[in-house]
Design a protein around this motif. Structure first.
Motif, short mmCIF file in Angstrom:
data_model
loop_
_atom_site.label_atom_id
_atom_site.label_comp_id
_atom_site.label_asym_id
_atom_site.label_seq_id
_atom_site.Cartn_x
_atom_site.Cartn_y
_atom_site.Cartn_z
N UNK A 6 0.83 -1.21 0.00
CA UNK A 6 0.00 0.00 0.00
C UNK A 6 0.86 1.26 0.00
N UNK A 7 1.94 1.24 0.77
CA UNK A 7 2.86 2.38 0.80
C UNK A 7 3.52 2.60 -0.55
N UNK A 8 3.88 1.53 -1.22
CA UNK A 8 4.50 1.62 -2.55
C UNK A 8 3.50 2.18 -3.56
N UNK A 9 2.26 1.70 -3.49
CA UNK A 9 1.23 2.21 -4.41
C UNK A 9 0.96 3.68 -4.17
N UNK A 10 0.90 4.09 -2.90
CA UNK A 10 0.71 5.51 -2.59
C UNK A 10 1.88 6.34 -3.10
N UNK A 11 3.08 5.83 -2.90
CA UNK A 11 4.27 6.52 -3.37
C UNK A 11 4.27 6.65 -4.89
N UNK A 12 3.90 5.57 -5.57
CA UNK A 12 3.82 5.61 -7.03
C UNK A 12 2.76 6.60 -7.49
N UNK A 13 1.61 6.59 -6.83
CA UNK A 13 0.52 7.50 -7.19
C UNK A 13 0.94 8.95 -6.96
N UNK A 14 1.65 9.21 -5.86
CA UNK A 14 2.13 10.57 -5.58
C UNK A 14 3.14 11.01 -6.64
N UNK A 15 4.03 10.11 -7.04
CA UNK A 15 5.01 10.42 -8.08
C UNK A 15 4.31 10.80 -9.38
N UNK A 16 3.32 10.01 -9.76
CA UNK A 16 2.58 10.30 -10.99
C UNK A 16 1.86 11.64 -10.86
N UNK A 17 1.21 11.87 -9.75
CA UNK A 17 0.43 13.09 -9.53
C UNK A 17 1.32 14.33 -9.46
N UNK A 18 2.46 14.22 -8.78
CA UNK A 18 3.29 15.40 -8.52
C UNK A 18 4.40 15.62 -9.54
N UNK A 19 4.78 14.60 -10.28
CA UNK A 19 5.90 14.75 -11.22
C UNK A 19 5.49 14.43 -12.66
N UNK A 20 4.95 13.23 -12.87
CA UNK A 20 4.63 12.80 -14.23
C UNK A 20 3.50 13.64 -14.82
N UNK A 21 2.44 13.85 -14.07
CA UNK A 21 1.30 14.59 -14.61
C UNK A 21 1.68 16.02 -14.99
N UNK A 22 2.40 16.78 -14.16
CA UNK A 22 2.80 18.12 -14.61
C UNK A 22 3.75 18.09 -15.82
N UNK A 23 4.63 17.09 -15.85
CA UNK A 23 5.54 16.98 -17.00
C UNK A 23 4.77 16.63 -18.27
N UNK A 24 3.83 15.72 -18.15
CA UNK A 24 3.02 15.33 -19.31
C UNK A 24 2.16 16.50 -19.79
N UNK A 25 1.58 17.22 -18.85
CA UNK A 25 0.80 18.40 -19.19
C UNK A 25 1.65 19.39 -19.99
#
Length: 169
Positions: A6-25
């Motif tokens: 669960x911690x890994x999934x949260x960490x992955x989701x945070x990475x996508x939300x805070x880094x990947x999504x702004x970069x993709x945008x």
């Protein structure tokens, strides 16, 4: 064991939300928003160096604009999207890069050669964006490819059309 997963999934989701999504945008905006002015300038002037400076201005201007918009869109406290400064920098840099990738071929002096290289770069950018969306956003691959290519294609052809419209022989 379950807490680690669960911690890994949260960490992955945070990475996508805070880094990947702004970069993709940013990458999507920079890649698409600069197409029309760049290819219109190339068609209107028939001069690669002038098109390059239009692309450079559009890329840097879009990067600054998108970076500010992302940083000012929310403080990250309610949404969990992270630091607004970090998101703004990521989005702004990605936007500028997205616009510059298909602008760089216009450093080639021959306009026809520059255009052909730029067409290839645009195709690569759009497929790369679709693949990033597929991998990180879990979007269906073919619908993602179709959406990105159709959206980018509309702006691309608008720029070419405007470049031809403004030229009177």
């Amino acid at each position: 064991m379950s807490n680690k997963k669960n911690g890994k999934r949260e960490s992955d989701a945070q990475y996508v939300l805070q880094k990947v999504q702004p970069a993709l945008l940013g990458l999507m905006d920079g890649s698409v928003s600069t197409l029309a002015p760049l290819f219109a300038a190339a068609g209107l002037t028939h001069q690669a160096h002038k098109a390059f400076f239009v692309g450079l201005a559009a890329s840097l201007g879009a990067g600054i604009s998108m970076g500010l918009a992302e940083a000012l869109s929310d403080d990250g406290k309610v949404t969990g999207r992270g630091s607004p400064i970090s998101r703004g920098v990521i989005t702004g840099v990605a936007t500028a890069i997205g616009g510059m990738l298909h602008t760089l071929p216009f450093l080639i002096q021959n306009i026809n050669t520059a255009l052909h290289f730029a067409y290839g770069v645009v195709a690569f950018e759009l497929v790369a964006i679709a693949m990033i969306r597929y991998k990180f956003m879990k979007s269906p691959l073919w619908s993602t490819i179709l959406q990105v290519i159709v959206g980018g294609g509309i702006v691309f052809f608008l720029g070419i059309w405007l470049g031809k419209l403004g030229v009177s022989d």
